[in-house]
Design an enzyme around this catalytic site. Structure first.
Site, mmCIF file in Angstrom:
data_model
loop_
_atom_site.group_PDB
_atom_site.id
_atom_site.type_symbol
_atom_site.label_atom_id
_atom_site.label_comp_id
_atom_site.label_asym_id
_atom_site.label_seq_id
_atom_site.Cartn_x
_atom_site.Cartn_y
_atom_site.Cartn_z
ATOM 1 N N LEU A 289 0.845 -1.202 0.000
ATOM 2 C CA LEU A 289 0.000 0.000 0.000
ATOM 3 C C LEU A 289 0.875 1.245 0.000
ATOM 4 O O LEU A 289 1.877 1.299 0.722
ATOM 5 C CB LEU A 289 -0.903 0.003 1.235
ATOM 6 C CG LEU A 289 -2.028 -1.036 1.255
ATOM 7 C CD1 LEU A 289 -2.697 -1.050 2.612
ATOM 8 C CD2 LEU A 289 -3.060 -0.712 0.186
ATOM 9 N N GLU B 81 -7.239 8.508 9.125
ATOM 10 C CA GLU B 81 -6.695 8.440 7.773
ATOM 11 C C GLU B 81 -6.266 7.009 7.497
ATOM 12 O O GLU B 81 -5.404 6.464 8.192
ATOM 13 C CB GLU B 81 -5.502 9.385 7.610
ATOM 14 C CG GLU B 81 -4.983 9.462 6.188
ATOM 15 C CD GLU B 81 -3.840 10.448 6.014
ATOM 16 O OE1 GLU B 81 -3.250 10.482 4.918
ATOM 17 O OE2 GLU B 81 -3.534 11.174 6.973
ATOM 18 N N LEU B 82 -6.856 6.373 6.513
ATOM 19 C CA LEU B 82 -6.684 4.955 6.258
ATOM 20 C C LEU B 82 -5.219 4.570 6.056
ATOM 21 O O LEU B 82 -4.520 5.136 5.212
ATOM 22 C CB LEU B 82 -7.505 4.551 5.026
ATOM 23 C CG LEU B 82 -7.543 3.055 4.701
ATOM 24 C CD1 LEU B 82 -8.223 2.278 5.825
ATOM 25 C CD2 LEU B 82 -8.268 2.825 3.375
ATOM 26 N N ASP B 83 -4.770 3.582 6.863
ATOM 27 C CA ASP B 83 -3.417 3.017 6.769
ATOM 28 C C ASP B 83 -2.312 4.062 6.890
ATOM 29 O O ASP B 83 -1.247 3.931 6.282
ATOM 30 C CB ASP B 83 -3.249 2.231 5.465
ATOM 31 C CG ASP B 83 -4.116 0.985 5.432
ATOM 32 O OD1 ASP B 83 -4.283 0.359 6.494
ATOM 33 O OD2 ASP B 83 -4.627 0.639 4.346
ATOM 34 N N ALA B 84 -2.565 5.112 7.657
ATOM 35 C CA ALA B 84 -1.567 6.178 7.802
ATOM 36 C C ALA B 84 -1.232 6.448 9.266
ATOM 37 O O ALA B 84 -0.652 7.477 9.583
ATOM 38 C CB ALA B 84 -2.076 7.453 7.137
#
Length: 299
Positions: free
Chosen positions: A211, A241-244
């Site tokens: 990702l 915040e997605l995957d952050a």
């Protein structure tokens, strides 16, 4: 330190009642001396000390663990004394934990079993100093694993129409069981803002490190088609915040043109379970300190 030595040390420490201080504050001369003096004067024996100074942020970080056997201050007063004597003076942000208090960890899972099995195996072997009151899933497929390990398995089927309602039920279950943190062991649902706010830096996720380069349902297939030479996995705290979110643990493995899609998946899943379990263990051992969407992970 060899693995057998680490396990022996951890077993020895389990027999002791210790306090763990996680501290960060503006870097100033004399901070560490003041904290260690507080412990020594009150007859505490320091069994672990690690520190770090971020010179860019001018911030001091430390993790100190000390034996409570002969400590003068009652354990229910330590936080108050430390705040009054040091935290306010040095502008400290600190958290105090006790080694004999096991955190409660809920596991969320969907249909893939590799991460769940690895965590439960470590738990069963006594490698994780934690309680697991239950497993939550949006599918019934892995209920047999919960049964195998004697852990309740709750199914909350989720659709677009019922997602808010089902998550409210999940959150009530978490609250009723006094769950301290959540592990997403390949849980294929996006966590709502409400749950993230309820458990800040207490929801641990795992994903492949492709990702955002290889998004979608088949990232390993996409990586194979692209001919990558390194695959990886990342475990991090969940944020809005997605995957952050702040990264806790990462690892990589090399692949070559000889690898197949299946060997990509096998190596990737092996990395995922190892990296997630490492991150979970660090969190349980109170060795992760979050600061400005980054982590200081103590040894």
């Amino acid at each position: 330190m060899p693995n057998f030595a680490v396990k022996y040390f951890k077993k020895e420490m389990e027999n002791k009642q210790t306090a763990i201080l996680l501290v960060h504050c503006p870097d100033k001369q004399g901070i560490l001396a003041a904290v260690t003096d507080f412990i020594n004067v009150n007859k505490g024996n320091i069994v672990y000390l690690d520190q770090h100074v971020d010179y860019v942020q001018n911030t001091f970080f430390t993790r100190i663990e000390f034996d409570l056997a002969n400590f003068i201050i009652p354990r229910d007063k330590i936080e108050e004394y430390f705040h009054t004597l040091f935290a306010s003076k040095y502008e400290m942000d600190f958290k105090l934990y006790f080694s004999d208090v096991k955190p409660k960890m809920a596991i969320f899972v969907s249909k893939m079993s590799h991460c769940l099995f690895d965590i439960l195996s470590r738990y069963y072997n006594g490698d994780l100093n934690v309680e697991i009151p239950f497993i939550i899933s949006n599918h019934p497929d892995l209920a047999w694993i919960g049964e195998k390990f004697g852990i309740p398995y709750h199914v909350f089927p989720i659709t677009k129409e019922n997602k808010a309602e089902q998550e409210a039920k999940e959150m009530q279950l978490l609250k009723d069981s006094n769950v301290d943190f959540i592990v997403l062991a390949r849980y294929m649902q996006i966590i709502s803002e409400e749950m993230i706010q309820e458990y800040p830096n207490k929801i641990i996720n795992i994903h492949h490190s492709f990702l955002p380069a290889f998004v979608g349902a088949k990232p390993y297939h996409a990586a194979y088609e692209r001919g990558v030479k390194i695959i990886g996995a990342t475990s991090h705290y969940v944020t809005s915040e997605l995957d952050a979110g702040p990264i806790i643990e990462q690892d990589v493995a090399r692949v070559t043109h000889k690898d197949t899609v299946q060997s990509f998946i096998h190596k990737g899943q092996d990395l995922e379970k190892i990296v997630l379990s490492r991150a979970v263990e660090k969190h349980i051992d109170r060795k992760v300190l979050v600061y400005k969407n980054r982590t200081v992970v103590f040894s």
